[in-house]
Design a protein around this motif. Structure first.
Motif, mmCIF file in Angstrom:
data_model
loop_
_atom_site.group_PDB
_atom_site.id
_atom_site.type_symbol
_atom_site.label_atom_id
_atom_site.label_comp_id
_atom_site.label_asym_id
_atom_site.label_seq_id
_atom_site.Cartn_x
_atom_site.Cartn_y
_atom_site.Cartn_z
ATOM 1 N N TYR A 99 33.498 3.991 47.913
ATOM 2 C CA TYR A 99 32.675 4.049 46.832
ATOM 3 C C TYR A 99 33.126 4.114 46.115
ATOM 4 C CZ TYR A 99 29.858 6.265 43.098
ATOM 5 O OH TYR A 99 28.600 6.543 42.600
ATOM 6 N N LYS A 100 32.233 2.854 45.010
ATOM 7 C CA LYS A 100 32.476 1.996 44.174
ATOM 8 C C LYS A 100 31.980 2.807 42.524
ATOM 9 C CE LYS A 100 30.788 -3.122 42.677
ATOM 10 N NZ LYS A 100 30.399 -3.601 43.255
ATOM 11 N N PRO A 101 32.394 3.147 41.897
ATOM 12 C CA PRO A 101 32.642 4.198 40.714
ATOM 13 C C PRO A 101 31.233 3.162 40.274
ATOM 14 C CG PRO A 101 34.919 4.081 41.108
ATOM 15 C CD PRO A 101 33.676 2.838 42.343
ATOM 16 N N THR A 102 30.211 3.325 39.164
ATOM 17 C CA THR A 102 29.880 2.971 38.123
ATOM 18 C C THR A 102 30.343 2.795 37.418
ATOM 19 O OG1 THR A 102 27.337 3.952 39.111
ATOM 20 C CG2 THR A 102 27.663 3.422 37.056
ATOM 21 N N GLY A 103 30.618 1.883 36.905
ATOM 22 C CA GLY A 103 31.494 0.382 35.839
ATOM 23 C C GLY A 103 32.585 0.217 36.409
ATOM 24 N N THR A 117 34.063 -2.631 48.763
ATOM 25 C CA THR A 117 33.394 -0.934 47.814
ATOM 26 C C THR A 117 35.263 -0.074 48.152
ATOM 27 O OG1 THR A 117 31.304 -1.678 49.201
ATOM 28 C CG2 THR A 117 32.471 0.868 48.823
ATOM 29 N N GLN A 266 31.372 12.028 44.104
ATOM 30 C CA GLN A 266 31.121 10.736 43.581
ATOM 31 C C GLN A 266 31.388 10.591 42.154
ATOM 32 O OE1 GLN A 266 27.087 9.429 46.057
ATOM 33 N NE2 GLN A 266 28.338 9.107 48.072
ATOM 34 N N LYS A 267 30.096 11.440 41.671
ATOM 35 C CA LYS A 267 30.552 11.935 40.102
ATOM 36 C C LYS A 267 31.379 12.113 39.847
ATOM 37 C CE LYS A 267 25.731 14.145 40.166
ATOM 38 N NZ LYS A 267 25.360 15.374 39.569
ATOM 39 N N ASP A 270 32.981 8.383 39.138
ATOM 40 C CA ASP A 270 32.125 7.427 38.444
ATOM 41 C C ASP A 270 32.975 7.764 37.014
ATOM 42 O OD1 ASP A 270 30.029 6.658 39.679
ATOM 43 O OD2 ASP A 270 28.806 7.748 39.702
ATOM 44 N N THR A 274 35.303 6.231 32.953
ATOM 45 C CA THR A 274 34.529 5.937 32.461
ATOM 46 C C THR A 274 36.051 6.026 31.092
ATOM 47 O OG1 THR A 274 34.830 8.174 31.628
ATOM 48 C CG2 THR A 274 32.794 7.761 32.537
#
Length: 339
Positions: A99-103, A117, A266-267, A270, A274
């Protein structure tokens, strides 16, 4: 009017109850220190009120063994704060969900799995060091060690404590880095000599330094950031950084393949990349995945990156089982009983 208020109150209570019931419980395996988990969960759950984390915590080796044992029937949804070398073992067993996390592109590339990925992302790095209690060392006339090989000198016999690599990620980074630094034959000979001076092997990476800080041992092989925090609290210890170089590993996060809570996992991934999460990591580690976040730490060397060895994580992961088996056969007799 009174009945209307009662009705509205009842509706609000029901809505709150339904919301609580609707919250997804995410089972997360971790080797993070217990004092870190509360702040991490609070930050994540504040940003994701529909998800509740259920931590399953133990030392790195035990968590890794548990995940491998559960391969055919996974019990975890995600992993947060387990050594990257362990996650590479799991990746090799096809146990992680890419999974490619956002950011994720904002992280240093060395903290991200190299696949297009990624199967895991790094959070922070911890670095080997020696915790030296000045008061206890003076009592026993023990000089400050300046190299790893210093610790094999007869003067230190019975005065050293280090983590067991089968249960501690810190212990494994020590052993794997010595084998890389000295070569296999010389590395095992070094550990044979070191073993003669070891009082005991603990099942926690931070415990040897805590013992040194408390005067329970003159010298503990541990990791640098824990030592710096203890020094800042007034512990009579100094940090020694052996001249041959310092082993290190990174804590990382991943999704367990087969989870039926992929969206919630996935959250978590993400959130893990951060800036806010990296700022929290910096409260416990001086080196974090996102450049420009880490703040200087009192009593922690600013040139720590220059002291870290060129760690071959893939080699360490591929040879992990063999190394641990050999270590156990040779040295496990001095290990503390497991709780």
């Amino acid at each position: 009017m009174f009945n209307l208020k009662k009705t509205l109150l009842a509706a609000a209570v029901a809505l709150t109850a339904n919301t609580a019931m609707a919250a997804t419980e995410l089972t997360v395996y971790t080797a993070l220190e217990a004092d870190q988990l509360k702040s991490y969960a609070k930050a994540f759950e504040s940003a994701n009120p529909d998800i509740k984390i259920r931590w399953v915590r133990d030392s790195t080796g035990i968590i890794t063994a548990r995940l491998l044992a559960e391969k055919e029937n996974p019990q975890a949804d995600a992993i947060l704060g387990v050594a990257a070398t362990s996650l590479l073992v799991l990746k090799g067993q096809d146990m992680l969900q890419p999974y490619k996390p956002t950011g994720v592109e904002k992280l240093s590339t060395q903290f991200v799995d190299k696949d297009e990925t990624p199967s895991w992302v790094g959070m922070d790095a911890w670095v080997a060091s020696i915790c030296y209690n000045r008061i206890e060392a003076e009592k026993h006339e023990l000089p400050m060690p300046t190299s790893w090989k210093d610790l094999t000198k007869p003067v230190y016999q019975g005065h050293l404590v280090m983590p067991n690599p089968n249960s501690s990620g810190t212990g494994f980074l020590d052993v794997s880095s010595w084998l890389q630094t000295f070569g296999e034959a010389e590395g095992w000979q070094f550990m044979d000599n070191l073993h003669q001076n070891i009082d005991r092997y603990t099942h926690s990476g931070s415990k040897p330094c805590k013992m040194a800080a408390a005067g329970e041992t003159p010298i503990g092989i541990s990791f640098a950031y824990r030592a710096a925090k203890l020094i800042n609290k007034g512990a009579p210890i100094d940090l020694a950084f052996p001249s041959e170089g310092l082993g290190w590993d990174m804590e990382a996060a991943a999704i367990v393949k087969g989870t039926n809570k992929a969206e919630a996992a996935q959250k978590l991934m993400d959130w893990a990349v951060t800036r806010d999460a990296n700022s929290l990591y910096n409260e416990n580690f001086a080196v974090v995945a996102m450049p420009g976040v880490a703040k200087p730490v009192k009593n922690y060397p600013v040139d720590i990156a220059e002291r870290m060895i060129d760690n071959d994580f893939e080699w360490a992961a591929e040879n992990r089982e063999r190394i641990l088996k050999e270590w156990q056969q040779r040295y496990d007799g001095k290990s503390e009983p497991k709780n």
